[in-house]
Scaffold this motif. Structure first.
Motif, PDB file in Angstrom:
ATOM      1  N   MET A 114     -19.252 -15.555  -9.164  1.00  0.00           N
ATOM      2  CA  MET A 114     -19.854 -15.517  -7.830  1.00  0.00           C
ATOM      3  C   MET A 114     -18.867 -15.915  -6.735  1.00  0.00           C
ATOM      4  SD  MET A 114     -23.416 -17.408  -8.953  1.00  0.00           S
ATOM      5  CE  MET A 114     -24.256 -17.157  -7.406  1.00  0.00           C
ATOM      6  N   LEU A 115     -17.646 -16.345  -7.148  1.00  0.00           N
ATOM      7  CA  LEU A 115     -16.634 -16.838  -6.213  1.00  0.00           C
ATOM      8  C   LEU A 115     -17.192 -17.976  -5.358  1.00  0.00           C
ATOM      9  CD1 LEU A 115     -14.894 -13.532  -5.038  1.00  0.00           C
ATOM     10  CD2 LEU A 115     -14.125 -15.164  -6.760  1.00  0.00           C
ATOM     11  N   TYR A 116     -18.017 -18.810  -5.994  1.00  0.00           N
ATOM     12  CA  TYR A 116     -18.600 -19.956  -5.298  1.00  0.00           C
ATOM     13  C   TYR A 116     -17.846 -21.216  -5.693  1.00  0.00           C
ATOM     14  CZ  TYR A 116     -21.648 -23.831  -4.154  1.00  0.00           C
ATOM     15  OH  TYR A 116     -22.120 -25.025  -3.659  1.00  0.00           O
ATOM     16  N   VAL A 117     -17.472 -22.033  -4.708  1.00  0.00           N
ATOM     17  CA  VAL A 117     -16.794 -23.296  -4.950  1.00  0.00           C
ATOM     18  C   VAL A 117     -17.617 -24.414  -4.331  1.00  0.00           C
ATOM     19  CG1 VAL A 117     -14.647 -24.593  -4.716  1.00  0.00           C
ATOM     20  CG2 VAL A 117     -14.576 -22.103  -4.837  1.00  0.00           C
ATOM     21  N   GLN A 173     -13.128 -23.153  -0.566  1.00  0.00           N
ATOM     22  CA  GLN A 173     -13.842 -21.884  -0.561  1.00  0.00           C
ATOM     23  C   GLN A 173     -12.951 -20.716  -0.134  1.00  0.00           C
ATOM     24  OE1 GLN A 173     -17.210 -21.341  -1.667  1.00  0.00           O
ATOM     25  NE2 GLN A 173     -16.246 -19.341  -1.698  1.00  0.00           N
ATOM     26  N   GLU A 174     -12.067 -20.941   0.844  1.00  0.00           N
ATOM     27  CA  GLU A 174     -11.192 -19.861   1.289  1.00  0.00           C
ATOM     28  C   GLU A 174     -10.188 -19.458   0.210  1.00  0.00           C
ATOM     29  OE1 GLU A 174      -9.319 -20.803   4.960  1.00  0.00           O
ATOM     30  OE2 GLU A 174     -11.197 -20.857   6.113  1.00  0.00           O
ATOM     31  N   GLN A 175      -9.955 -20.350  -0.749  1.00  0.00           N
ATOM     32  CA  GLN A 175      -9.015 -20.060  -1.829  1.00  0.00           C
ATOM     33  C   GLN A 175      -9.720 -19.531  -3.076  1.00  0.00           C
ATOM     34  OE1 GLN A 175      -6.460 -23.547  -2.534  1.00  0.00           O
ATOM     35  NE2 GLN A 175      -7.169 -24.366  -0.571  1.00  0.00           N
ATOM     36  N   ALA A 176     -10.996 -19.212  -2.944  1.00  0.00           N
ATOM     37  CA  ALA A 176     -11.806 -18.875  -4.117  1.00  0.00           C
ATOM     38  C   ALA A 176     -11.201 -17.740  -4.930  1.00  0.00           C
ATOM     39  CB  ALA A 176     -13.225 -18.529  -3.688  1.00  0.00           C
ATOM     40  N   GLN A 177     -10.786 -16.662  -4.291  1.00  0.00           N
ATOM     41  CA  GLN A 177     -10.243 -15.529  -5.035  1.00  0.00           C
ATOM     42  C   GLN A 177      -8.926 -15.892  -5.709  1.00  0.00           C
ATOM     43  OE1 GLN A 177     -11.830 -12.291  -5.425  1.00  0.00           O
ATOM     44  NE2 GLN A 177     -10.348 -12.516  -7.093  1.00  0.00           N
ATOM     45  N   THR A 178      -8.101 -16.670  -5.029  1.00  0.00           N
ATOM     46  CA  THR A 178      -6.832 -17.111  -5.622  1.00  0.00           C
ATOM     47  C   THR A 178      -7.071 -17.984  -6.842  1.00  0.00           C
ATOM     48  OG1 THR A 178      -5.755 -17.046  -3.444  1.00  0.00           O
ATOM     49  CG2 THR A 178      -4.673 -18.340  -5.172  1.00  0.00           C
ATOM     50  N   ILE A 179      -8.048 -18.889  -6.728  1.00  0.00           N
ATOM     51  CA  ILE A 179      -8.383 -19.765  -7.855  1.00  0.00           C
ATOM     52  C   ILE A 179      -8.914 -18.933  -9.022  1.00  0.00           C
ATOM     53  CG2 ILE A 179      -9.943 -21.582  -8.636  1.00  0.00           C
ATOM     54  CD1 ILE A 179      -9.856 -22.705  -5.774  1.00  0.00           C
ATOM     55  N   ALA A 180      -9.787 -17.973  -8.715  1.00  0.00           N
ATOM     56  CA  ALA A 180     -10.354 -17.126  -9.764  1.00  0.00           C
ATOM     57  C   ALA A 180      -9.258 -16.348 -10.489  1.00  0.00           C
ATOM     58  CB  ALA A 180     -11.383 -16.180  -9.176  1.00  0.00           C
ATOM     59  N   ASP A 181      -8.297 -15.804  -9.726  1.00  0.00           N
ATOM     60  CA  ASP A 181      -7.202 -15.034 -10.338  1.00  0.00           C
ATOM     61  C   ASP A 181      -6.351 -15.926 -11.238  1.00  0.00           C
ATOM     62  OD1 ASP A 181      -8.077 -12.813  -8.976  1.00  0.00           O
ATOM     63  OD2 ASP A 181      -6.624 -13.000  -7.344  1.00  0.00           O
ATOM     64  N   TRP A 182      -6.057 -17.138 -10.757  1.00  0.00           N
ATOM     65  CA  TRP A 182      -5.274 -18.076 -11.566  1.00  0.00           C
ATOM     66  C   TRP A 182      -6.014 -18.438 -12.851  1.00  0.00           C
ATOM     67  CZ3 TRP A 182      -7.831 -22.857 -11.948  1.00  0.00           C
ATOM     68  CH2 TRP A 182      -7.236 -23.758 -12.833  1.00  0.00           C
TER      69      TRP A 182
END
Length: 657
Positions: free
Chosen positions: A619-622, A628-637
């Motif tokens: 859900m890209l929820y933090v 929160q703005e880094q959600a996609q970066t965190i998910a990719d990592w």
């Protein structure tokens, strides 16, 4: 239903089939109907693509039926039969999703091969009951609508005068149009799906929920079934993917270092102050069935008085002889208990979508029992399930256990009477504790891994266990019975430790206790003790299980440890290796007793936990708005890390390390 002309009846049937079946797919893909699942946040175009894929497949099926049947009645019956079947399919998927928290795939169909008939019967009743209680019966409404149309077909006999199509050429043109248009739509949807996952984690790691939400339910499961039954699945060879192999090799090389770099690229050494403090002692690890951490130190207020659910476990958790970690999370996948075992014993995470014990286990994993065997310990695996459950009669030997003690052996050695000591299909935990007590009296170095089982969902009424506590009329439904089962476990667990103390052997042993996975309470259940519960909080509560290191006779409070750091089951092996000074080679995870920052995750739902935030990756929820703005970066990592862990299993890395 008023008199409808033949064409009108046929058109009504086709429209009802398309509309109701398309609407029914929302039962699987909408968060509102799936409060315990982490559905993917997909852009609008992808959601449209899924609808397009399903609409296309349904159009193909209607076109095929039109071509196949000259008789109108048979055409109507075939469409209605398919509609009923798809409605039942959706409801069946709901049952699976409700229990496992993820979407079904034919590639994990072996989940159903476990031999536990009583559990299967009880779970079916329990899940059906809960699904109807939660309003999920809506998934069956299309089936009843199709049955109603079928009744009208036989009672009103609309095609009595003209049973066959008169203008077969026109029907054929319509059928071919529907067929070709549907094929184009479903094929386009599949192309979009494969392009969507191209060069991503999901290309390597098949995830049914991602496929369902991208390609469409009916469209995806048809493709999944074809892939599973028709298309040969080549033996995965890591050497064919040099980039991935390089990443895996680097990961393994890092794990071999004495202080591997953690996810923040900082050294993660063990706590040298605690190295070998338990050396020479016996170790018993209890993996506690379905025990959530919120049970610890939980009280229920009844008529102004607070009553503890588990007073004995609370006394252990709060003792100076115990290290109790309250931010410890389960690492299970669809293998549930067995996956939690695997994570704890090996330090590796299950993939989440495949039962590890069925597909990925081999004899050359470094495990806790194999490390103890190197030190001359006798290793025992004890549980109240039958020996074939999760293939443990094979897998426990692969994991390094000298002695496997399942229900059959307990029965053969007269440890229990199946007419008396079986609860809800499971051998009573008292039997397990009796066996462990007898083993601990042997004069040998021992490692014992034992499972409690009675508190496994579902929590049906059992005389002497449920309805006997003061909260009977305060805590309702499954949660009340869940409390009852854990209260009963607390009582028999206390008796076990009291017996060890009476025998004078309690202080010879160290005990590690942790929950294996969620108790499968619903959000509505937990709202009784956590009003205004959010989805994020619910997922965190579900995956948060207790973890305790209990060393009778030793004051562990003297060590300055942060016991609120995020930890998980995959950290247990490294921790045990340090505390008992074992010759561990692969240092996966972190030493739980260290102050090293780490992360842990649930492989099935993709809930990621760190000391800074809880992220629901799909859900890209933090939980922490600062991230929160880094959600996609965190998910990719995170998915890159998970890809490496999963490759170790999928490509059987330790077969040729």
């Amino acid at each position: 239903m008023k008199r409808i002309k033949d064409k009108g009846f046929i058109l009504l049937t086709i429209l009802a089939f398309i509309i109701l079946t398309m609407l029914n797919r929302v039962m699987v893909t909408a968060q509102f109907f799936n409060p315990g699942m982490n559905l993917y946040y997909e852009p609008f175009g992808i959601r449209i693509n899924a609808w397009l894929g399903d609409l296309g497949l349904l159009s193909v099926l209607v076109g095929l039926f039109l071509l196949l049947f000259k008789n109108k009645k048979y055409f109507i019956l075939s469409v209605l039969g398919l509609g009923i079947g798809l409605s039942v399919l959706v409801f069946s998927l709901k049952i699976y999703q409700f229990y496992y928290g993820t979407a079904f795939s034919f590639f994990n169909a072996r989940t159903f091969s476990n031999s536990a008939p009583v559990l299967g019967q009880q779970l079916t009743i329990h899940l059906w009951r809960n699904l109807f209680r939660m309003g999920q019966y809506i998934a069956l409404i299309p089936a009843f609508a199709f049955i109603y149309i079928g009744v009208q077909l036989f009672t009103r006999k609309p095609f009595k005068d003209n049973p066959n199509w008169q203008d077969s050429a026109r029907k054929r043109r319509f059928a071919l149009s529907a067929l070709l248009m549907g094929l184009m739509m479903s094929t386009f949807s599949q192309v979009v799906y494969y392009n969507h996952i191209n060069n991503t984690f999901y290309e390597e790691h098949r995830n049914a929920l991602k496929g369902v939400q991208t390609m469409g339910i009916y469209n995806y499961y048809l493709v999944d079934l074809i892939n599973y039954t028709v298309i040969p699945q080549p033996e995965p060879v890591l050497e064919t993917k040099p980039d991935l192999k390089a990443e895996v090799d680097a990961y393994i090389d890092n794990a071999k270092q004495s202080c591997p770099l953690n996810y923040e690229s900082n050294p993660s050494c063990v706590n040298g102050e605690l190295t070998g403090i338990f050396e020479g002692k016996k170790l018993v690890i209890f993996q506690l069935e379905a025990m959530n951490n919120y049970l610890i130190n939980l009280s229920v207020n009844v008529d102004g008085t607070d009553y503890e659910i588990m007073p004995f476990m609370n006394s252990i958790a709060n003792s100076n002889e115990t290290l109790y970690y309250d931010h410890f999370y389960s690492n299970f996948g669809v293998g549930k208990t067995s996956d939690a075992e695997f994570a704890g014993l090996t330090g590796l995470y299950p993939t989440g979508q495949i039962v590890t014990y069925f597909d990925y286990l081999a004899e050359n994993f470094e495990t806790i029992p194999s490390l103890f065997k190197e030190q001359g310990y006798t290793t025992y695996g004890v549980n109240g399930s039958n020996e074939s459950f999760y293939k443990r009669f094979i897998n426990y030997e692969l994991l390094g256990f000298d002695e496997f003690v399942p229900a059959e052996r307990l029965l053969a050695e007269n440890y229990y009477d199946p007419e008396i000591n079986v609860i809800n299909g499971w051998v009573d935990d008292t039997v397990i504790f009796d066996y462990v007590t007898d083993v601990l009296q042997k004069d040998e170095d021992q490692f014992i891994f034992a499972l409690s089982t009675v508190s496994h969902t579902p929590y049906f009424d059992v005389e002497g266990i449920t309805g006997v506590n003061v909260w009977e009329n305060t805590i309702e439904r499954d949660l009340g019975n869940y409390f009852d089962f854990n209260r009963r476990f607390d009582i028999v667990f206390e008796a076990f430790f009291q017996e060890l103390e009476n025998l004078g052997i309690l202080e010879d042993t160290v005990f590690i206790m942790y929950g294996d996975h969620t108790g499968n309470m619903t959000m509505s259940d937990l709202e009784q003790i956590y009003p205004e519960l959010t989805h994020q909080e619910f997922q965190e509560l579900s995956h948060n299980v207790p973890f305790m290191i209990y060393a009778p006779g030793m004051d562990l409070s003297q060590y300055d440890l942060n016991t609120s750091m995020v930890r998980g089951q995959a950290d247990i092996k490294r921790t045990v290796s340090n505390l008992f000074n074992l010759n561990e080679v692969y240092h996966f995870g972190v030493d739980i007793t260290s102050n090293n920052r780490s992360y842990t995750y649930n492989p099935m739902t993709l809930d990621l936990f760190t000391d800074d935030y809880h992220m629901i990756v799909p859900m890209l929820y933090v939980s922490n708005s600062d991230y929160q703005e880094q959600a996609q970066t965190i998910a990719d990592w995170f998915l890159e890390y998970k890809l490496i862990n999963d490759a170790i299993l999928k490509y059987r890395y330790f077969d040729n390390p």
